[in-house]
Design a protein around this motif. Structure first.
Motif, short mmCIF file in Angstrom:
data_model
loop_
_atom_site.label_atom_id
_atom_site.label_comp_id
_atom_site.label_asym_id
_atom_site.label_seq_id
_atom_site.Cartn_x
_atom_site.Cartn_y
_atom_site.Cartn_z
N ARG B 283 51.81 38.34 40.70
CA ARG B 283 50.43 38.17 40.24
C ARG B 283 49.45 39.12 40.93
O ARG B 283 48.36 39.36 40.44
N CYS B 284 49.81 39.57 42.12
CA CYS B 284 48.87 40.34 42.93
C CYS B 284 48.55 41.67 42.26
O CYS B 284 49.43 42.40 41.83
N GLU B 285 47.26 41.96 42.16
CA GLU B 285 46.86 43.22 41.56
C GLU B 285 46.06 44.09 42.52
O GLU B 285 45.30 44.95 42.12
N THR B 305 51.74 50.64 45.88
CA THR B 305 52.07 49.65 44.85
C THR B 305 50.84 48.85 44.43
O THR B 305 50.90 48.05 43.51
N ARG B 306 49.73 49.05 45.11
CA ARG B 306 48.51 48.27 44.91
C ARG B 306 48.78 46.77 45.03
O ARG B 306 48.41 45.99 44.17
N LYS B 307 49.49 46.42 46.08
CA LYS B 307 49.74 45.01 46.36
C LYS B 307 49.58 44.78 47.86
O LYS B 307 49.61 45.73 48.64
N GLN B 328 43.25 36.52 41.31
CA GLN B 328 44.47 36.40 40.51
C GLN B 328 45.19 35.10 40.78
O GLN B 328 46.27 34.87 40.23
#
Ligand code: SAM
Ligand code: SF4
Ligand code: SF4
Lengths: 219, 372
Positions: B283-285, B305-307, B328
């Motif tokens: 779910r992490c954005e 990874t943008r996480k 999120q």
């Protein structure tokens, strides 16, 4: 003494709130609630906005008098208690909303026959009260009234003296039991006038500290 | 003159830190602010407001004091007294909306447990950013285009804070115990006051840095000291018994209070201990709100990874700040049996695991938790 104990007392307050209030006010608060409801509802079907409904004591009286009620409170715990008290009994005539008082400025103008605040105005800061009263006036339909039931500073000197003496221990006790304490409103009449309201009816308790006041728009 | 009264007030409020000390909520003017000046939000605890005002000396800013019943930011936010509603109230009613053009405000990072930025935006249009943990870092933050390095995001709990907490605990406790003894056993009153202060200082300076078995260790050390002192003073049997008893009592209350009373340690309840912060990476954005608000800097960003990753889970104090801010709903508390507490439950009831709020929620009649 201990921060956690303090926090806990505050947290569990909604549970003890009603009983605490009843006992500590020696029955005066239920009487105040009755007066507020009577001042607010003149006919069945009246549209009433209630600010700071708490556990819903006044809300129920308003409903029993036939009003359609929109009641708000900023505390989800309090609203849960109100929901438990009022049940599904009043569907269609009751709307409970989590919201802070200042947000009534977003409600349609001129849409309520009465705006009621019972023991919630005194929990607000001066600037908040000014804002909320102005927004309440805006929400009033023609002929509508604002009803305030709250703790006021007594008018007479002897009453004030007794008030201070009696209040100190009581305020402490109230705070311990219910987790809230109020500051008596010093000049409700003045604040109402500043919002363009004129007092039309007023009931004071014997000591002059608890009062139910109805005010209408100056014309 | 004002300098002296300010200092005295600081001292008094430090000693009585556990007691609410409200100041009038509303708008304060700092320096000579204009329509583009920064807007800073805080609680209405008098000591905080005065410290913040001093820290901002030389800067032009608007200070919005939100009603928190006179309680400091951390306790009020964790205890449900400084929430989205209080911030919305302050922003709408204090008059700031007529004074500035922009609708951006800086809130203290430690308020993130109670104040949900996305809800403030939805309810009144103000965009909240969480600034540094400490008021003294605010000028640096404001000058540095609102970027927070780790030193601004993390609770330091340095010697000054430790000393203040020790005094805040030691003072009222020693007054109560000292008075009780002054009536019952006047000869021992001074000793009990000294013991209270010594144990309070010892606890706030080393307890969190001790490892496993710290309770019995600390208790043994404290008991040895107090018994030694009594024996050296020829105290006799009754005095020895009292010393042992008071040591144990003070120890129990002190360590119980230590957890949750400071932003460096989670609640010590059994209930609270079994819950852990968990990330659903799917779910992490990469919005990084969690990273911004965690007072323990538990999160690591992975820009590729943008996480985020929970890199330091052992430091988590379960304040819930990351959970309530994540847009999120990618973070929540879970236990070994796979039960979880949903973010919305935490948002509504402030069910962080610092106190017993959590128990209230789970067993409450609302039935909102999704346990199992
Ligand atoms: C003392 S209780 C009174 C409850 C009920 N009206 C009665 O008379 O029994 C005050 C209630 O007002 C709510 N309240 C106080 N300030 C408020 C605000 N600014 N906006 C919404 N609710 C508020 C509190 O959460 C609390 O439930
Ligand atoms: S967990 Fe939530 S707040 Fe943290 S980076 Fe991911 S989406 Fe953003
Ligand atoms: S990771 Fe733990 S300490 Fe950090 S914000 Fe989340 S709950 Fe609080």
């Amino acid at each position: 003494m201990s921060s956690l104990v303090l926090m806990r007392i505050l947290e569990s307050a909604p549970d003890r709130y009603d009983a605490g209030m009843r006992v500590l006010s020696l029955g005066a608060v239920p009487r105040l609630h009755e007066q507020a409801a009577r001042l607010a509802v003149h006919k069945a079907g009246a549209r009433v906005l209630e600010i700071g409904c708490g556990t819903g004591a006044v809300t129920r009286l308003l409903l029993e008098r036939g009003a359609n009620v929109e009641a708000l409170d900023h505390s989800p715990e309090m609203l849960d208690r109100a929901r438990a008290r009022l049940g599904d009994h009043w569907t269609g005539r009751l709307l409970l909303r989590e919201s802070t008082a200042a947000e009534i400025d977003a409600l349609p103008a001129a849409s309520f026959d009465a705006v009621v605040a019972s023991l919630s105005l005194s929990e607000m800061s001066a600037s908040e009260r000014t804002y909320v009263l102005a927004a309440a006036v805006r929400a009033l339909a023609p002929g509508g009234r604002v009803v305030i039931a709250d703790e006021l500073r007594p008018r007479l000197l002897w009453q004030r003296t007794v008030h201070v003496v009696v209040r100190l221990p009581l305020a402490l006790l109230t705070w311990i039991v219910t987790g809230t304490t109020t500051h008596a409103i010093a000049d409700l009449g003045g604040e109402l006038a500043a919002a363009g309201l004129r007092t039309v009816e007023e009931h004071r308790s014997a000591l002059g500290t608890l009062a139910a006041v109805a005010a209408e728009r100056e014309r | 003159m004002t300098r002296v009264t300010e200092t005295l007030r600081d001292l008094l409020q430090t000693l009585l830190r556990m007691v609410p000390w409200p100041t009038e909520p509303g708008l304060r003017v700092i320096g000579n602010p204009g329509r583009e000046s920064p807007v800073v939000i805080t609680c209405n605890y008098d000591l905080t407001v005065r410290r913040l005002t001093r820290a901002l000396r030389g800067i032009d800013a608007w200070l919005v004091v939100a009603p928190s019943r006179g309680i400091n930011v951390w306790c009020a936010a964790a205890g449900g007294l400084l929430t989205t509603s209080q911030v919305v109230t302050a922003l709408k009613t204090c008059g700031i909306e007529g004074r500035v053009q922009q609708r951006r405000a800086i809130a203290p990072q430690l308020a993130a447990t109670g104040v949900v930025a996305s809800e403030v935006a939805r309810r009144c249009g103000w965009k909240i950013r969480f600034g540094p943990v400490y008021a003294e870092d605010l000028p640096r933050y404001l000058r540095g285009s609102s970027r927070k390095d780790e030193s601004m995001r993390r609770v330091r709990f340095g010697w000054d804070e430790r000393a203040q907490m020790a005094a805040a605990w030691g003072f009222p406790t020693s007054v109560v115990l000292g008075l009780a003894f002054a009536i019952a056993q006047p000869a021992w009153a001074i000793a009990i006051v000294a013991q209270t202060w010594a144990m309070s200082l010892a606890c706030f300076f080393v307890y969190d840095r001790m490892g496993r078995g710290r309770w019995p260790l600390m208790w043994a050390a404290a008991t040895a000291c107090s018994l030694g002192a009594v024996a050296a003073g020829d105290g006799g049997g009754a005095a020895l018994a009292t010393a042992a008893g008071s040591t144990t009592l003070i120890m129990a209350v002190l360590t119980y209070d230590f957890a949750g009373g400071t932003p460096i340690e989670g609640g010590s309840h059994f209930e609270a201990r079994q819950w852990h912060i968990t990330l659903d990476p799917g779910r992490c954005e990469g919005v990084y709100s969690c990273w911004e608000v965690c007072p323990e800097a538990c999160f690591a960003k992975h820009e590729e990874t943008r996480k985020v990753e929970i890199a330091h889970a052992s430091r988590c104090v379960k304040c819930g700040a990351c959970v309530v801010q994540c847009p999120q709903d990618a973070l929540f508390f879970t236990d070994q049996d796979g039960r979880r507490i949903e973010p919305d439950v935490i948002r509504r009831y402030k069910l962080n695991l610092l106190g017993h709020r959590f128990e209230t929620g789970e067993t409450g009649d609302s039935g909102e938790t999704t346990a199992n």
